[in-house]
Design a protein around this motif. Structure first.
Motif, PDB file in Angstrom:
ATOM      1  N   ILE A 247       0.805  -1.216   0.000  1.00 32.37           N
ATOM      2  CA  ILE A 247       0.000   0.000   0.000  1.00 32.37           C
ATOM      3  C   ILE A 247       0.840   1.269   0.000  1.00 32.37           C
ATOM      4  O   ILE A 247       0.383   2.323  -0.424  1.00 32.37           O
ATOM      5  N   PHE A 248       2.072   1.185   0.474  1.00 33.17           N
ATOM      6  CA  PHE A 248       2.954   2.344   0.492  1.00 33.17           C
ATOM      7  C   PHE A 248       4.027   2.289  -0.581  1.00 33.17           C
ATOM      8  O   PHE A 248       4.712   3.266  -0.821  1.00 33.17           O
ATOM      9  N   GLY A 249       4.212   1.150  -1.201  1.00 34.73           N
ATOM     10  CA  GLY A 249       5.215   1.016  -2.251  1.00 34.73           C
ATOM     11  C   GLY A 249       6.641   0.929  -1.734  1.00 34.73           C
ATOM     12  O   GLY A 249       7.586   1.290  -2.437  1.00 34.73           O
ATOM     13  N   SER A 250       6.841   0.444  -0.534  1.00 32.28           N
ATOM     14  CA  SER A 250       8.174   0.315   0.038  1.00 32.28           C
ATOM     15  C   SER A 250       8.823  -0.983  -0.430  1.00 32.28           C
ATOM     16  O   SER A 250       8.175  -1.821  -1.046  1.00 32.28           O
ATOM     17  N   PRO A 251      10.106  -1.195  -0.121  1.00 35.13           N
ATOM     18  CA  PRO A 251      10.754  -2.466  -0.504  1.00 35.13           C
ATOM     19  C   PRO A 251      10.169  -3.698   0.187  1.00 35.13           C
ATOM     20  O   PRO A 251      10.421  -4.800  -0.242  1.00 35.13           O
ATOM     21  N   LEU A 252       9.357  -3.509   1.232  1.00 27.80           N
ATOM     22  CA  LEU A 252       8.697  -4.626   1.890  1.00 27.80           C
ATOM     23  C   LEU A 252       7.537  -5.194   1.095  1.00 27.80           C
ATOM     24  O   LEU A 252       7.073  -6.276   1.379  1.00 27.80           O
ATOM     25  N   ALA A 253       7.089  -4.442   0.109  1.00 25.01           N
ATOM     26  CA  ALA A 253       5.883  -4.820  -0.635  1.00 25.01           C
ATOM     27  C   ALA A 253       6.020  -6.194  -1.269  1.00 25.01           C
ATOM     28  O   ALA A 253       7.044  -6.532  -1.843  1.00 25.01           O
ATOM     29  N   GLY A 254       4.968  -6.967  -1.158  1.00 22.61           N
ATOM     30  CA  GLY A 254       5.000  -8.322  -1.703  1.00 22.61           C
ATOM     31  C   GLY A 254       4.572  -8.408  -3.144  1.00 22.61           C
ATOM     32  O   GLY A 254       4.690  -9.432  -3.785  1.00 22.61           O
ATOM     33  N   SER A 255       4.062  -7.319  -3.687  1.00 21.09           N
ATOM     34  CA  SER A 255       3.597  -7.390  -5.082  1.00 21.09           C
ATOM     35  C   SER A 255       4.538  -6.713  -6.050  1.00 21.09           C
ATOM     36  O   SER A 255       5.498  -6.113  -5.709  1.00 21.09           O
TER      37      SER A 255
END
Length: 102
Positions: A94-102
């Motif tokens: 949802i924030f577009g950080s490097p944690l994003a799974g997509s």
């Protein structure tokens, strides 16, 4: 005697936290058996378990150390908010950080 009762209650709460985490993690495990849309691997289970365990233990720490009910409630809400925001970020980004799974 009061310290022993408190220790037992704290130990019981930690056991409850672990059981709840295991129960939550069985939901995607069972879903994987019935639908191809749920595709978790070991890393997903480890990440979710670590996230849930850290939130559960943080709540336990607040419960053991903070005596003011108002402050406890605020800290519980903050911990849960951080848990849900991190979970959503790791799931769909949802924030577009490097944690994003997509």
């Amino acid at each position: 005697m009061k310290n022993q009762a408190t220790l037992n209650t704290g130990t019981q709460r930690v056991k409850i936290i672990l059981v709840v985490i295991a129960t939550i993690l069985t939901i995607p495990l069972i879903a994987m058996q019935f639908t191809p849309e749920v595709k978790w691997d070991l890393a997903d289970f480890v990440a979710a378990g670590a996230l849930l365990l850290s939130a559960g233990l943080a709540i336990e720490l607040v419960f053991r150390t903070i005596t003011s009910n108002n402050l406890r409630a605020v800290l519980f809400l903050v911990i849960l908010l951080v848990l849900f925001l991190l979970w959503a970020e790791m799931a769909v980004g949802i924030f577009g950080s490097p944690l994003a799974g997509s």
